[in-house]
Design a protein around this motif. Structure first.
Motif, PDB file in Angstrom:
ATOM      1  N   LEU A  86      68.946  46.010  18.776  1.00  0.00           N
ATOM      2  CA  LEU A  86      68.063  46.063  19.515  1.00  0.00           C
ATOM      3  C   LEU A  86      67.493  48.056  19.509  1.00  0.00           C
ATOM      4  N   ILE A  87      67.924  48.876  18.688  1.00  0.00           N
ATOM      5  CA  ILE A  87      67.679  50.030  18.373  1.00  0.00           C
ATOM      6  C   ILE A  87      66.466  50.487  18.498  1.00  0.00           C
ATOM      7  N   GLY A  88      65.462  49.856  17.856  1.00  0.00           N
ATOM      8  CA  GLY A  88      63.840  50.107  17.654  1.00  0.00           C
ATOM      9  C   GLY A  88      63.315  49.929  18.719  1.00  0.00           C
ATOM     10  N   LEU A  89      63.996  48.817  19.527  1.00  0.00           N
ATOM     11  CA  LEU A  89      63.146  48.245  20.771  1.00  0.00           C
ATOM     12  C   LEU A  89      64.078  49.312  22.003  1.00  0.00           C
ATOM     13  N   THR A  90      64.705  49.457  21.580  1.00  0.00           N
ATOM     14  CA  THR A  90      65.472  50.330  23.003  1.00  0.00           C
ATOM     15  C   THR A  90      65.154  51.759  22.930  1.00  0.00           C
ATOM     16  N   GLY A  91      64.491  52.117  21.737  1.00  0.00           N
ATOM     17  CA  GLY A  91      63.613  53.559  21.355  1.00  0.00           C
ATOM     18  C   GLY A  91      62.841  53.714  22.083  1.00  0.00           C
ATOM     19  N   GLY A  92      61.688  52.080  22.176  1.00  0.00           N
ATOM     20  CA  GLY A  92      60.670  51.887  22.411  1.00  0.00           C
ATOM     21  C   GLY A  92      60.494  52.317  23.980  1.00  0.00           C
ATOM     22  N   ALA A  93      61.890  51.613  24.702  1.00  0.00           N
ATOM     23  CA  ALA A  93      61.762  51.469  25.865  1.00  0.00           C
ATOM     24  C   ALA A  93      62.373  52.794  26.467  1.00  0.00           C
ATOM     25  N   PHE A  94      62.552  54.131  25.518  1.00  0.00           N
ATOM     26  CA  PHE A  94      63.054  55.554  26.152  1.00  0.00           C
ATOM     27  C   PHE A  94      61.361  55.448  26.069  1.00  0.00           C
ATOM     28  N   ASN A  95      61.471  56.001  25.150  1.00  0.00           N
ATOM     29  CA  ASN A  95      59.821  56.705  24.638  1.00  0.00           C
ATOM     30  C   ASN A  95      59.087  56.881  25.445  1.00  0.00           C
ATOM     31  N   PHE A  96      58.740  54.824  25.912  1.00  0.00           N
ATOM     32  CA  PHE A  96      57.850  54.192  26.939  1.00  0.00           C
ATOM     33  C   PHE A  96      57.422  55.146  28.245  1.00  0.00           C
ATOM     34  N   ILE A  97      59.097  54.960  28.826  1.00  0.00           N
ATOM     35  CA  ILE A  97      59.443  56.247  30.176  1.00  0.00           C
ATOM     36  C   ILE A  97      59.182  57.467  30.163  1.00  0.00           C
ATOM     37  N   GLY A  98      59.778  58.200  29.173  1.00  0.00           N
ATOM     38  CA  GLY A  98      59.061  59.115  28.516  1.00  0.00           C
ATOM     39  C   GLY A  98      57.408  59.702  28.611  1.00  0.00           C
ATOM     40  N   GLY A  99      56.734  59.126  28.223  1.00  0.00           N
ATOM     41  CA  GLY A  99      55.682  58.979  27.893  1.00  0.00           C
ATOM     42  C   GLY A  99      54.646  58.538  28.960  1.00  0.00           C
ATOM     43  N   LEU A 100      55.774  58.177  29.740  1.00  0.00           N
ATOM     44  CA  LEU A 100      54.732  58.162  31.429  1.00  0.00           C
ATOM     45  C   LEU A 100      54.481  59.628  32.292  1.00  0.00           C
ATOM     46  N   ALA A 101      55.016  60.590  31.454  1.00  0.00           N
ATOM     47  CA  ALA A 101      55.368  61.585  31.851  1.00  0.00           C
ATOM     48  C   ALA A 101      54.202  62.466  31.355  1.00  0.00           C
ATOM     49  N   GLY A 102      53.239  61.901  30.498  1.00  0.00           N
ATOM     50  CA  GLY A 102      52.939  62.635  29.712  1.00  0.00           C
ATOM     51  C   GLY A 102      51.201  61.743  30.307  1.00  0.00           C
ATOM     52  N   ILE A 103      51.138  60.826  31.012  1.00  0.00           N
ATOM     53  CA  ILE A 103      49.759  59.649  31.806  1.00  0.00           C
ATOM     54  C   ILE A 103      50.144  60.924  33.385  1.00  0.00           C
ATOM     55  N   VAL A 104      50.966  61.216  33.626  1.00  0.00           N
ATOM     56  CA  VAL A 104      51.134  61.445  35.032  1.00  0.00           C
ATOM     57  C   VAL A 104      51.193  62.829  35.208  1.00  0.00           C
ATOM     58  N   VAL A 105      51.852  63.785  34.254  1.00  0.00           N
ATOM     59  CA  VAL A 105      51.944  65.313  34.589  1.00  0.00           C
ATOM     60  C   VAL A 105      50.568  66.084  33.932  1.00  0.00           C
ATOM     61  N   PRO A 106      49.841  65.524  33.040  1.00  0.00           N
ATOM     62  CA  PRO A 106      48.964  66.593  32.982  1.00  0.00           C
ATOM     63  C   PRO A 106      47.660  66.081  33.980  1.00  0.00           C
ATOM     64  N   ILE A 107      46.960  65.292  35.191  1.00  0.00           N
ATOM     65  CA  ILE A 107      46.114  64.509  35.879  1.00  0.00           C
ATOM     66  C   ILE A 107      46.927  65.166  37.257  1.00  0.00           C
ATOM     67  N   VAL A 108      47.975  65.343  37.188  1.00  0.00           N
ATOM     68  CA  VAL A 108      48.491  65.470  38.708  1.00  0.00           C
ATOM     69  C   VAL A 108      48.679  67.399  38.643  1.00  0.00           C
ATOM     70  N   ILE A 109      48.809  67.968  37.847  1.00  0.00           N
ATOM     71  CA  ILE A 109      48.274  69.634  37.222  1.00  0.00           C
ATOM     72  C   ILE A 109      46.679  69.466  37.629  1.00  0.00           C
ATOM     73  N   GLY A 110      45.611  68.952  36.947  1.00  0.00           N
ATOM     74  CA  GLY A 110      44.895  68.810  37.035  1.00  0.00           C
ATOM     75  C   GLY A 110      44.258  68.932  38.988  1.00  0.00           C
ATOM     76  N   TYR A 111      45.406  67.627  39.370  1.00  0.00           N
ATOM     77  CA  TYR A 111      44.737  68.210  40.703  1.00  0.00           C
ATOM     78  C   TYR A 111      45.014  69.363  41.488  1.00  0.00           C
ATOM     79  N   LEU A 112      46.379  70.081  41.050  1.00  0.00           N
ATOM     80  CA  LEU A 112      47.254  70.622  42.089  1.00  0.00           C
ATOM     81  C   LEU A 112      46.543  72.352  41.733  1.00  0.00           C
ATOM     82  N   VAL A 113      45.621  72.696  40.687  1.00  0.00           N
ATOM     83  CA  VAL A 113      45.126  73.636  40.421  1.00  0.00           C
ATOM     84  C   VAL A 113      43.710  73.735  40.261  1.00  0.00           C
TER      85      VAL A 113
END
Length: 429
Positions: free
Chosen positions: A365-392
């Motif tokens: 399951l190396i590919g699948l685990t890598g997908g889960a790993f990058n999925f959670i990491g990718g959530l930062a790309g959803i959350v962080v830009p929007i949060v910064i937009g509101y904070l600034v």
């Protein structure tokens, strides 16, 4: 056929190709950050809306990481990478015709769709082509492409936009990716299909833990069950990696999205000057990721524990990333860039985290685990830009930097206390 008995080092040619692909991957993710100020002015987009534009890529990129990992396990890397690269590059080029907030959102999301399998593919290729003792260095080298590429490309992109406008910037970026997609298909092969790799090199890779037997791997791929998705979310150790990747991603996302705007709009730097100054933290991150990869492999060869050789650079790097907060306490351009560069250097140190997928994920399951790993990491790309937009929104960027620094601290805690001992997870049948 080449001479199979003569010693070769074709794996380094493959690594060079991955490096270039990562540079292009990040070129098409980050050109929006260079174009942002001009786009806001031309299309009348405010800071909150721009946060959503920055975030749109990650909506699809994150959500498709697990499907991307499954696809990466099932389709040959040569074919899959060519397909996705061509289409994300076409979407990049079409951005040059965007005339509204909604159009930009849609195009950024489409780029995320096609880039989603890219890092699971990268990890699979390195797992096939490199023995374990060389893998952190290999991951460090191709990961450095995102930093070194942008260090040199940010000034170039700023110059291109200065002469061709933000639309021309997207046209040029997209054309480069389409060209490289053709080159990838022509040259890339898996180890046992490569005409010019020697038996000596294949044995070196295989005996060191490289998964060169793609026929055997193909049989394992047929065993996929939907319950496998549950498996990659069952283990505390993997959750430690996933949380750490989210925290690592938060700092990267800031630099890939709001960073040039921060320098120009909130620190008052000239646009072209900001392009050159913005390259300094990327160079620092490049130095960090290479130092981390080579030091990690060196310590492994010298017999140090996996916790020392693999985990220590990441823990130290996460702590250094909290230094981004220091930019809030100075008005000096030199010290602003210094603190940002130190933080991004730390992020570079921590960026070999993919090595833990190779070392800890269940083998089938190396590919699948890598997908889960990058999925959670990718959530930062959803959350962080929007949060910064509101904070600034009120014109103060200070809270945004505290936010990024706090997430980096959480990453330190996750790798230190949640990941625990580094060992392969064995699924009980």
């Amino acid at each position: 056929m080449g001479n199979r008995s003569q010693a070769t080092r074709k794996r380094y040619n493959i690594l060079t190709m991955i490096f270039v692909t990562v540079v292009i991957n990040y070129l098409d993710r980050t050109n929006i950050s260079i174009a942002a100020s001009a786009i806001q002015k031309d299309l009348g987009i405010n800071s909150i809306q721009m946060g959503y534009v920055f975030s749109a890529f990650a909506w699809t990129y994150a959500c498709l990481q697990i499907p991307g990992g499954i696809v990466a396990d099932k389709i040959k890397s040569r074919v899959l990478y060519t397909f996705i690269m061509a289409f994300w590059s076409i979407a990049t080029l079409i951005q040059g015709f965007a005339n509204s907030f909604i159009t930009l959102i849609g195009l950024r999301a489409s780029i995320g769709v096609f880039e989603a399998p890219s890092y699971p593919i990268n990890n699979l290729i390195v797992t096939r082509w490199f023995p374990e003792k060389e893998r952190a260095s290999a991951i460090g080298i191709y990961t450095s492409g995102q930093f070194l590429g942008m260090a040199f490309l940010l000034p170039v992109l700023a110059i291109i936009q200065n002469y061709l406008g933000w639309r021309g910037l997207f046209f040029v970026s997209g054309a480069i990716g389409i060209l490289w997609a053709g080159i990838w298909y022509y040259f890339y092969r898996d180890p046992q299909e490569h005409k010019y790799v020697s038996d000596t090199e294949l044995e070196h890779i295989k005996s060191g833990g490289g998964l060169v037997d793609i026929k055997e791997k193909a049989e394992k791929k047929m065993d996929f069950k939907w319950s496998d998705i549950k498996q990659v979310f069952l283990y505390r150790k993997l959750w430690g990696l996933y949380i750490g990747q989210f925290c690592l991603g938060a700092t990267i996302v800031f630099f890939l999205t709001w960073f040039p705007t921060y320098l120009v709009k909130y620190r008052g730097l000239d646009f072209l000057q900001s392009g050159f100054l913005a390259s300094i933290p990327y160079l620092a991150a490049f130095a960090g990721v290479l130092l981390s990869g080579f030091t990690s492999d060196y310590l492994t060869r010298k017999g140090y524990s996996v916790e020392m050789s693999r985990k220590a650079p990441i823990i130290i790097g996460m702590l250094l990333s909290t230094c981004i907060i220091g930019a809030n306490y100075t008005n000096s351009t030199f010290f602003i860039i210094f603190f940002l560069a130190l933080a991004f250097f730390g992020n570079g140190l921590a960026s070999i985290a993919w090595v833990f997928i190779s070392l800890m994920a269940p083998k089938k399951l190396i590919g699948l685990t890598g997908g889960a790993f990058n999925f959670i990491g990718g959530l930062a790309g959803i959350v962080v830009p929007i949060v910064i937009g509101y904070l600034v929104e009120d014109g103060d960027f200070g809270p945004a930097l505290f936010f990024i620094g706090g997430i980096a601290l959480l990453g330190f805690i996750s790798y230190t206390f949640i990941v625990g001992k580094v060992e392969r997870i064995i699924i009980k049948e």
